[in-house]
Design a protein around this motif. Structure first.
Motif, PDB file in Angstrom:
ATOM      1  N   GLY A 145     -14.829 -32.459 -32.654  1.00 33.83           N
ATOM      2  CA  GLY A 145     -15.184 -32.012 -31.315  1.00 33.83           C
ATOM      3  C   GLY A 145     -14.198 -31.086 -30.637  1.00 33.83           C
ATOM      4  N   SER A 146     -13.139 -30.673 -31.326  1.00 31.76           N
ATOM      5  CA  SER A 146     -12.134 -29.811 -30.699  1.00 31.76           C
ATOM      6  C   SER A 146     -12.645 -28.378 -30.557  1.00 31.76           C
ATOM      7  N   ILE A 147     -12.007 -27.640 -29.666  1.00 29.52           N
ATOM      8  CA  ILE A 147     -12.362 -26.244 -29.408  1.00 29.52           C
ATOM      9  C   ILE A 147     -11.096 -25.391 -29.490  1.00 29.52           C
ATOM     10  N   THR A 148     -11.200 -24.281 -30.224  1.00 30.99           N
ATOM     11  CA  THR A 148     -10.154 -23.263 -30.190  1.00 30.99           C
ATOM     12  C   THR A 148     -10.622 -22.191 -29.218  1.00 30.99           C
ATOM     13  N   PRO A 149      -9.883 -21.950 -28.127  1.00 30.58           N
ATOM     14  CA  PRO A 149     -10.370 -21.053 -27.075  1.00 30.58           C
ATOM     15  C   PRO A 149     -10.581 -19.613 -27.541  1.00 30.58           C
ATOM     16  N   PHE A 150     -11.253 -18.859 -26.710  1.00 26.85           N
ATOM     17  CA  PHE A 150     -11.581 -17.451 -26.927  1.00 26.85           C
ATOM     18  C   PHE A 150     -10.291 -16.657 -27.112  1.00 26.85           C
ATOM     19  N   HIS A 151     -10.174 -15.959 -28.251  1.00 33.73           N
ATOM     20  CA  HIS A 151      -8.934 -15.255 -28.551  1.00 33.73           C
ATOM     21  C   HIS A 151      -9.185 -14.170 -29.592  1.00 33.73           C
ATOM     22  N   MET A 152      -8.132 -13.462 -29.956  1.00 32.68           N
ATOM     23  CA  MET A 152      -8.196 -12.457 -31.018  1.00 32.68           C
ATOM     24  C   MET A 152      -6.943 -12.571 -31.872  1.00 32.68           C
ATOM     25  N   ASP A 153      -7.020 -12.010 -33.083  1.00 31.12           N
ATOM     26  CA  ASP A 153      -5.896 -12.035 -34.019  1.00 31.12           C
ATOM     27  C   ASP A 153      -5.655 -10.624 -34.547  1.00 31.12           C
ATOM     28  N   PRO A 154      -4.406 -10.287 -34.900  1.00 29.01           N
ATOM     29  CA  PRO A 154      -4.092  -8.902 -35.245  1.00 29.01           C
ATOM     30  C   PRO A 154      -4.299  -8.539 -36.708  1.00 29.01           C
ATOM     31  N   GLU A 155      -4.697  -9.515 -37.556  1.00 31.72           N
ATOM     32  CA  GLU A 155      -4.742  -9.265 -38.986  1.00 31.72           C
ATOM     33  C   GLU A 155      -6.180  -9.129 -39.500  1.00 31.72           C
ATOM     34  N   HIS A 156      -6.329  -8.511 -40.662  1.00 33.64           N
ATOM     35  CA  HIS A 156      -7.525  -8.709 -41.462  1.00 33.64           C
ATOM     36  C   HIS A 156      -7.480 -10.161 -41.940  1.00 33.64           C
ATOM     37  N   ASN A 157      -8.621 -10.852 -41.921  1.00 37.70           N
ATOM     38  CA  ASN A 157      -8.578 -12.297 -42.103  1.00 37.70           C
ATOM     39  C   ASN A 157      -9.832 -12.796 -42.807  1.00 37.70           C
ATOM     40  N   ILE A 158      -9.646 -13.691 -43.786  1.00 33.07           N
ATOM     41  CA  ILE A 158     -10.753 -14.487 -44.313  1.00 33.07           C
ATOM     42  C   ILE A 158     -10.398 -15.943 -44.075  1.00 33.07           C
ATOM     43  N   LEU A 159     -11.251 -16.642 -43.335  1.00 33.24           N
ATOM     44  CA  LEU A 159     -11.054 -18.064 -43.070  1.00 33.24           C
ATOM     45  C   LEU A 159     -11.944 -18.865 -44.012  1.00 33.24           C
ATOM     46  N   LEU A 160     -11.326 -19.788 -44.772  1.00 32.90           N
ATOM     47  CA  LEU A 160     -12.036 -20.600 -45.751  1.00 32.90           C
ATOM     48  C   LEU A 160     -12.129 -22.031 -45.245  1.00 32.90           C
ATOM     49  N   GLN A 161     -13.335 -22.556 -45.131  1.00 37.39           N
ATOM     50  CA  GLN A 161     -13.529 -23.926 -44.680  1.00 37.39           C
ATOM     51  C   GLN A 161     -13.328 -24.873 -45.868  1.00 37.39           C
ATOM     52  N   ILE A 162     -12.399 -25.837 -45.719  1.00 36.05           N
ATOM     53  CA  ILE A 162     -12.027 -26.744 -46.807  1.00 36.05           C
ATOM     54  C   ILE A 162     -12.653 -28.119 -46.621  1.00 36.05           C
ATOM     55  N   ARG A 163     -12.574 -28.630 -45.410  1.00 36.90           N
ATOM     56  CA  ARG A 163     -13.056 -29.984 -45.112  1.00 36.90           C
ATOM     57  C   ARG A 163     -13.703 -29.974 -43.736  1.00 36.90           C
ATOM     58  N   GLY A 164     -14.766 -30.769 -43.547  1.00 37.67           N
ATOM     59  CA  GLY A 164     -15.437 -30.825 -42.261  1.00 37.67           C
ATOM     60  C   GLY A 164     -16.236 -29.562 -41.985  1.00 37.67           C
ATOM     61  N   SER A 165     -16.680 -29.423 -40.760  1.00 37.59           N
ATOM     62  CA  SER A 165     -17.491 -28.264 -40.378  1.00 37.59           C
ATOM     63  C   SER A 165     -17.041 -27.732 -39.031  1.00 37.59           C
ATOM     64  N   LYS A 166     -17.362 -26.481 -38.792  1.00 31.72           N
ATOM     65  CA  LYS A 166     -17.088 -25.859 -37.503  1.00 31.72           C
ATOM     66  C   LYS A 166     -18.050 -24.698 -37.329  1.00 31.72           C
ATOM     67  N   THR A 167     -18.182 -24.237 -36.116  1.00 27.69           N
ATOM     68  CA  THR A 167     -18.959 -23.037 -35.831  1.00 27.69           C
ATOM     69  C   THR A 167     -18.033 -22.016 -35.195  1.00 27.69           C
ATOM     70  N   MET A 168     -17.950 -20.859 -35.826  1.00 26.57           N
ATOM     71  CA  MET A 168     -17.140 -19.770 -35.287  1.00 26.57           C
ATOM     72  C   MET A 168     -18.082 -18.762 -34.646  1.00 26.57           C
ATOM     73  N   THR A 169     -17.900 -18.518 -33.358  1.00 24.39           N
ATOM     74  CA  THR A 169     -18.713 -17.533 -32.656  1.00 24.39           C
ATOM     75  C   THR A 169     -17.891 -16.255 -32.527  1.00 24.39           C
ATOM     76  N   VAL A 170     -18.418 -15.189 -33.137  1.00 21.22           N
ATOM     77  CA  VAL A 170     -17.689 -13.937 -33.295  1.00 21.22           C
ATOM     78  C   VAL A 170     -18.319 -12.858 -32.423  1.00 21.22           C
ATOM     79  N   PHE A 171     -17.470 -12.044 -31.800  1.00 21.88           N
ATOM     80  CA  PHE A 171     -17.912 -10.984 -30.894  1.00 21.88           C
ATOM     81  C   PHE A 171     -17.461  -9.629 -31.439  1.00 21.88           C
ATOM     82  N   PRO A 172     -18.083  -8.561 -30.990  1.00 24.72           N
ATOM     83  CA  PRO A 172     -17.734  -7.247 -31.539  1.00 24.72           C
ATOM     84  C   PRO A 172     -16.285  -6.874 -31.265  1.00 24.72           C
TER      85      PRO A 172
END
Length: 290
Positions: A145-172
């Motif tokens: 049930g945790s939330i990572t707040p609205f933010h941005m990161d400076p790198e090219h990135n691939i996020l790999l889900q290992i355990r559990g589930s999450k929903t990533m909402t992505v904006f342009p």
């Protein structure tokens, strides 16, 4: 090799299946895209292995706090959880927390894991944005049930889900209402990654559900937030820079320098690596201490 590090086994087959590599090639570098991977059961990514890794990492390479937060939160308002880092990870199923282990590639076993993942896509990256620069890896552990707040990161990135589930909402990326020019300038000068959230933004996002074995490619500085599912989540983020991402940072830093002096700022194009003259002037001014 660090005596406390588990040994990473050699992969029997590619970490990214052929269809995932093809999807990545079609999207990189400008579009988010859902991918798949084969790292779900890797021993280096178990909770016990990660707790041991966290406890031997330098304090400045670890960040953790309570995980139930609003989508928009000021950095200074981020609540602590009152636990040690080891306690946070070992009890993350019930303590309502969020933690990130930064630059885990400093550990040889995790460096090998990062390299094995990125080498599979390095030729694709090289064709679009040149050689991979500054390869890094981050591991995220999140309570239900945790939330990572609205933010941005400076790198090219691939996020790999290992355990559990999450929903990533992505904006342009490059939406200046979500990321105003001065926010980018501040960010590249060392400012915080969190962005101001407005409820009107939500309709512009794409919600991408991630289960174990799923991954997502995130373009540089694409705003996003993350909502964790009903179980503990473990995610591995493999990142790199490119001449394009480095150039974008330089040009925003140049604009910040000009803005402080009351001078006109310039546009940062969608191919900033081609803005060689402005980058050269910025480097000269920085060298001169301007």
């Amino acid at each position: 090799m660090n005596a406390h590090s588990p040994i990473a086994p050699a992969p029997a087959q590619p970490l990214f299946p052929e269809d995932a590599r093809a999807a990545f090639a079609a999207a990189y570098p400008d579009r988010p895209v859902k991918l798949s991977h084969r790292l779900m059961d890797h021993p280096l990514l178990s909770l016990d292995a990660l707790a041991a890794l966290a406890e031997r990492m330098p304090a400045d390479r670890v960040e953790y706090n309570l995980g139930r937060m609003p989508l928009g939160v000021r950095p200074e308002d981020t609540p602590e959880n009152g636990l040690t880092l080891g306690e946070t990870i070992r009890t993350i199923e019930t303590n309502g927390s969020w933690a990130v282990l930064k630059n885990v590639e400093a550990d040889p076993a995790y460096a090998a894991l990062l390299d094995s993942a990125l080498e599979e896509i390095a030729p694709i990256v090289a064709r679009s944005t040149g050689p991979m620069l500054h390869r890094e890896a981050f591991i995220f552990l999140t309570s239900p049930g945790s939330i990572t707040p609205f933010h941005m990161d400076p790198e090219h990135n691939i996020l790999l889900q290992i355990r559990g589930s999450k929903t990533m909402t992505v904006f342009p990326a490059r939406d200046e209402e979500m990321v105003p020019a001065q926010k980018s300038e501040d960010f590249h000068g060392g400012g915080h990654r969190n962005l101001e959230w407005k409820d009107s933004f939500r309709a512009r996002g794409i919600a991408v559900p991630l289960a174990p074995g799923d991954a997502i490619h995130m373009p540089v500085k694409a705003p996003h937030f993350v909502e964790n599912g009903p179980a503990v989540s473990v995610s591995l983020s493999v990142t790199w820079r490119s001449e394009r991402s480095v150039a974008e940072g330089e040009l925003h830093s140049f604009n910040a320098l000009l803005r402080r002096r009351g001078l006109p700022v310039g546009r940062v194009s969608d191919r900033p690596e081609e803005q060689g003259l402005r980058r050269f002037v910025y480097r000269v001014m920085r060298k001169l201490g301007a």
